[in-house]
Design an enzyme around this catalytic site. Structure first.
Site, PDB file in Angstrom:
ATOM      1  N   GLY A  94       0.766  -1.212   0.103  1.00 57.54           N
ATOM      2  CA  GLY A  94       0.069   0.163   0.121  1.00 57.54           C
ATOM      3  C   GLY A  94       0.965   1.263  -0.167  1.00 57.54           C
ATOM      4  O   GLY A  94       0.760   2.178  -0.762  1.00 57.54           O
ATOM      5  N   ASN A 122     -13.929   2.925   3.685  1.00 59.38           N
ATOM      6  CA  ASN A 122     -12.477   2.072   3.421  1.00 59.38           C
ATOM      7  C   ASN A 122     -11.337   2.466   4.326  1.00 59.38           C
ATOM      8  O   ASN A 122     -10.505   3.206   3.835  1.00 59.38           O
ATOM      9  CB  ASN A 122     -12.100   2.613   2.056  1.00 59.38           C
ATOM     10  N   ALA A 125      -7.536   1.984   3.447  1.00 63.01           N
ATOM     11  CA  ALA A 125      -6.907   3.041   2.614  1.00 63.01           C
ATOM     12  C   ALA A 125      -6.710   4.446   3.291  1.00 63.01           C
ATOM     13  O   ALA A 125      -5.614   5.080   3.129  1.00 63.01           O
ATOM     14  CB  ALA A 125      -8.138   3.384   1.390  1.00 63.01           C
ATOM     15  N   TYR A 129      -3.394   6.508   3.483  1.00 57.25           N
ATOM     16  CA  TYR A 129      -3.202   7.901   2.945  1.00 57.25           C
ATOM     17  C   TYR A 129      -2.715   8.928   4.094  1.00 57.25           C
ATOM     18  O   TYR A 129      -1.863   9.802   3.890  1.00 57.25           O
ATOM     19  CB  TYR A 129      -4.743   8.360   2.798  1.00 57.25           C
TER      20      TYR A 129
END
Length: 155
Positions: A94, A122, A125, A129
């Site tokens: 990721g 999500n 994710a 981020y």
């Protein structure tokens, strides 16, 4: 890990559109998976928006896909899509994949800010981020579902 970004070509097109973010999507062809639009959708959308598609490889193995470009409506550069195939999630790809996409955007556009949207559910994710410096803007975009906007200030 030997991550590389490659163009979408005739040779990898079908592999890219068949790469799914969830096992349950393997036998289905939908425009939207539960957390991300399909790769076929983003390849098509990029063709009319003038955005850039990138296949993400580890050596010779396709592991993911991303789309980025300039959003004329909001006057900003966006990572429009990034996905990892379900077989490659949870294996440490990721953050390095996201860094590669961000570096590609900075090189391509010399941008000072990069935006993205994400479905609030999500959580994995969002962790990636925010770990790389994205911060929520408080803005919500009405897409297929409501998505929260995040911004990275590029130094």
């Amino acid at each position: 890990m030997n991550l590389q970004l490659r163009h979408v070509t005739e040779d990898n097109f079908f592999d890219i559109i068949n790469l799914k973010s969830e096992l349950k999507q393997e036998k289905e062809y939908k425009l939207f998976e539960s957390m991300v639009g399909s790769n076929a959708f983003f390849i098509a959308f990029a063709s009319v928006k003038g955005w850039i598609n990138r296949a993400i490889y580890d050596g010779d193995t396709l592991i993911g896909f991303a789309t980025h470009g300039f959003d004329k409506e909001h006057n900003r550069y966006e990572m429009v899509s990034m996905m990892l195939g379900h077989k490659f999630q949870g294996k440490g790809y990721g953050k390095p994949a996201l860094r590669a996409i961000l570096d590609d955007m900075i090189h391509e556009y010399d941008c000072k800010e990069i935006y993205l949207s994400v479905i609030p559910e999500n959580e994995s994710a969002i962790r990636v981020y925010t770990a790389l410096g994205f911060e929520p803007t408080g803005e919500i975009v009405k897409a297929f579902v409501d998505e929260h906007i995040y911004c990275l200030k590029v130094s």
